[in-house]
Design a protein around this motif. Structure first.
Motif, mmCIF file in Angstrom:
data_model
loop_
_atom_site.group_PDB
_atom_site.id
_atom_site.type_symbol
_atom_site.label_atom_id
_atom_site.label_comp_id
_atom_site.label_asym_id
_atom_site.label_seq_id
_atom_site.Cartn_x
_atom_site.Cartn_y
_atom_site.Cartn_z
ATOM 1 N N PHE A 192 -32.060 1.038 31.289
ATOM 2 C CA PHE A 192 -32.321 -0.530 31.487
ATOM 3 C C PHE A 192 -32.257 -1.142 30.264
ATOM 4 C CE2 PHE A 192 -35.352 1.826 34.376
ATOM 5 C CZ PHE A 192 -34.688 1.624 35.725
ATOM 6 N N PHE A 193 -32.281 -0.582 29.179
ATOM 7 C CA PHE A 193 -32.171 -1.244 27.771
ATOM 8 C C PHE A 193 -31.335 -0.304 27.030
ATOM 9 C CE2 PHE A 193 -36.484 -1.956 29.427
ATOM 10 C CZ PHE A 193 -36.715 -3.400 29.536
ATOM 11 N N GLY A 194 -29.910 -0.582 27.223
ATOM 12 C CA GLY A 194 -29.063 0.326 26.880
ATOM 13 C C GLY A 194 -28.350 -0.483 25.452
ATOM 14 N N GLY A 195 -27.242 0.424 25.045
ATOM 15 C CA GLY A 195 -26.864 -0.071 23.910
ATOM 16 C C GLY A 195 -25.490 0.488 23.573
ATOM 17 N N LEU A 196 -24.622 0.388 22.413
ATOM 18 C CA LEU A 196 -23.512 1.110 22.238
ATOM 19 C C LEU A 196 -23.836 2.651 21.705
ATOM 20 C CD1 LEU A 196 -21.676 -1.527 20.311
ATOM 21 C CD2 LEU A 196 -21.692 -0.993 22.711
ATOM 22 N N CYS A 197 -25.103 2.871 21.182
ATOM 23 C CA CYS A 197 -25.462 4.230 20.888
ATOM 24 C C CYS A 197 -25.642 5.054 22.109
ATOM 25 C CB CYS A 197 -26.882 4.310 20.170
ATOM 26 S SG CYS A 197 -27.134 3.671 18.694
ATOM 27 N N GLU A 198 -26.191 4.502 23.222
ATOM 28 C CA GLU A 198 -26.297 5.245 24.507
ATOM 29 C C GLU A 198 -26.257 4.013 25.469
ATOM 30 O OE1 GLU A 198 -29.043 8.637 24.352
ATOM 31 O OE2 GLU A 198 -30.028 7.661 25.938
ATOM 32 N N PRO A 199 -25.077 3.811 26.001
ATOM 33 C CA PRO A 199 -24.881 2.551 27.090
ATOM 34 C C PRO A 199 -25.448 2.977 28.116
ATOM 35 C CG PRO A 199 -22.740 3.190 25.970
ATOM 36 C CD PRO A 199 -23.812 4.257 25.542
ATOM 37 N N SER A 200 -26.182 1.932 29.000
ATOM 38 C CA SER A 200 -26.391 2.130 30.220
ATOM 39 C C SER A 200 -25.300 2.383 31.320
ATOM 40 C CB SER A 200 -27.253 0.739 30.677
ATOM 41 O OG SER A 200 -27.553 0.863 32.224
ATOM 42 N N ARG A 201 -25.417 3.492 32.091
ATOM 43 C CA ARG A 201 -24.270 3.702 32.877
ATOM 44 C C ARG A 201 -24.523 2.963 34.248
ATOM 45 N NH1 ARG A 201 -20.687 5.081 29.269
ATOM 46 N NH2 ARG A 201 -21.432 6.617 28.126
ATOM 47 N N ASN A 202 -25.604 2.350 34.273
ATOM 48 C CA ASN A 202 -25.854 1.697 35.784
ATOM 49 C C ASN A 202 -25.691 0.343 35.735
ATOM 50 O OD1 ASN A 202 -26.742 1.037 38.121
ATOM 51 N ND2 ASN A 202 -28.676 2.277 38.180
ATOM 52 N N LEU A 203 -24.714 -0.396 35.707
ATOM 53 C CA LEU A 203 -24.572 -2.066 35.703
ATOM 54 C C LEU A 203 -25.156 -2.737 36.850
ATOM 55 C CD1 LEU A 203 -21.906 -0.911 33.883
ATOM 56 C CD2 LEU A 203 -20.958 -3.228 34.779
ATOM 57 N N SER A 204 -25.774 -1.997 37.929
ATOM 58 C CA SER A 204 -26.683 -2.419 38.813
ATOM 59 C C SER A 204 -28.152 -2.438 38.416
ATOM 60 C CB SER A 204 -26.613 -1.864 40.151
ATOM 61 O OG SER A 204 -25.211 -1.882 40.530
ATOM 62 N N ALA A 205 -28.395 -1.918 37.236
ATOM 63 C CA ALA A 205 -29.881 -1.914 37.028
ATOM 64 C C ALA A 205 -30.162 -2.250 35.402
ATOM 65 C CB ALA A 205 -30.441 -0.476 36.944
ATOM 66 N N VAL A 206 -28.984 -2.285 34.443
ATOM 67 C CA VAL A 206 -29.249 -2.727 33.286
ATOM 68 C C VAL A 206 -29.699 -4.332 33.132
ATOM 69 C CG1 VAL A 206 -26.691 -3.510 32.886
ATOM 70 C CG2 VAL A 206 -27.847 -2.784 30.925
ATOM 71 N N CYS A 207 -30.485 -4.377 32.203
ATOM 72 C CA CYS A 207 -31.217 -5.380 31.750
ATOM 73 C C CYS A 207 -30.612 -6.007 30.384
ATOM 74 C CB CYS A 207 -32.741 -5.535 31.382
ATOM 75 S SG CYS A 207 -33.579 -5.044 33.081
ATOM 76 N N THR A 208 -30.605 -5.270 29.148
ATOM 77 C CA THR A 208 -30.256 -5.566 27.946
ATOM 78 C C THR A 208 -29.144 -4.523 27.497
ATOM 79 O OG1 THR A 208 -31.817 -4.492 26.702
ATOM 80 C CG2 THR A 208 -32.201 -6.877 27.460
ATOM 81 N N MET A 209 -28.218 -5.402 26.881
ATOM 82 C CA MET A 209 -27.264 -4.245 26.028
ATOM 83 C C MET A 209 -27.259 -4.808 24.565
ATOM 84 S SD MET A 209 -25.633 -1.555 27.419
ATOM 85 C CE MET A 209 -23.816 -1.523 26.739
#
Length: 273
Positions: free
Chosen positions: A205-222
């Motif tokens: 849900f709180f992804g980033g370039l270190c460890e990107p969220s793989r779920n674009l249907s759930a991600v909140c922030t990048m």
């Protein structure tokens, strides 16, 4: 907000220039899902006069916080003395916010908001923080690698003491920035005695370039973490917003196969020219 929670970010003039980081940051709120209304609760904390002037041109809620004898106006390259001073000034300021009775969500300006993160915060937990690496267990104090770029703190005596202890720890660990010091003290017995509950937010849900969220249907922030250089951060965050717009234009079945086109410009071994 109704529960005395405010969204905070800090800004200096290098990140405030037209076409720079703050414009990408604010644009994400406008194109995100149910994020535009959160701008009403966002306060941009300006660390120098030029940043404050630009803030007042582009956002209604600006707070100037100066530090006597310190110039935060220029670009602060990672881990330089100016960078460290700016990071620690932020920690001290956030303690003062808690002391005034306001809970907060702190967000770095190199984070794009794609959905409201409020439903993804834990009901339990005084201090909740995003991660460069998330083990899958929100209570894994030793294994999770916190990233101070996104954090929620509930205003109470426990979090005030956490921030006070964290700020004081800079003297025991000279030359380190706030995030590394937090990683060193997060399991200290003293914090357990204080009773502050620290929880770690999932990179789903709180992804980033270190460890990107793989779920674009759930991600909140990048977050443009694991990235050195202002131009590279802006370039990859702009790509994230492009990917997001493309994702939002897809129909249901096609959304399941959507993915990020980043990191493309960012790498820890690249140095801003």
């Amino acid at each position: 907000m109704a529960n005395d929670t405010v969204i905070l970010t800090t800004l200096n003039s290098a990140w405030a220039e037209p076409g720079s980081m703050v414009d990408v940051f604010l644009e994400s709120f406008r194109v995100g899902e149910h994020t535009r209304e959160l701008l009403d609760h966002l306060v941009i904390v300006s660390l120098d006069l030029a940043a404050h002037r630009r803030c007042k041109q582009i956002h209604p809620h600006c707070l100037a916080v100066a530090t006597e004898g310190v110039d935060f106006s220029g670009q602060k390259n990672f881990m330089t003395d100016g960078y460290l001073r700016m990071m620690w000034r932020r920690i001290d300021f956030l303690r003062q916010v808690l002391e005034k009775g306001y809970s907060f969500i702190f967000t770095d300006t190199d984070i794009v908001w794609l959905r409201s993160p409020l439903p993804r915060l834990y009901a339990e937990g005084d201090f909740q923080i995003a991660c460069d690496h998330f083990t899958g267990d929100p209570d894994d104090v030793l294994g999770n690698a916190p990233n101070g770029g996104f954090a929620y703190a509930r205003a109470n005596t426990e979090t005030v003491e956490l921030y006070r202890y964290w700020y004081a720890a800079r003297e025991r660990h000279p030359g380190l920035h706030d995030q590394d010091v937090l990683n060193l003290i997060k399991a200290d017995r003293y914090l357990a005695e204080v009773g502050v509950r620290i929880r770690f937010l999932s990179t789903e849900f709180f992804g980033g370039l270190c460890e990107p969220s793989r779920n674009l249907s759930a991600v909140c922030t990048m977050h443009a973490n694991c990235c050195v250089g202002l131009r590279r951060k802006i370039a990859d965050l702009t790509l994230i917003l492009h990917d997001w717009r493309s994702f939002m234009s897809l129909r249901g079945p096609d959304k399941r196969s959507a993915s990020w086109s980043v990191p493309r410009n960012c790498s820890l071994d690249k140095v801003e020219e």
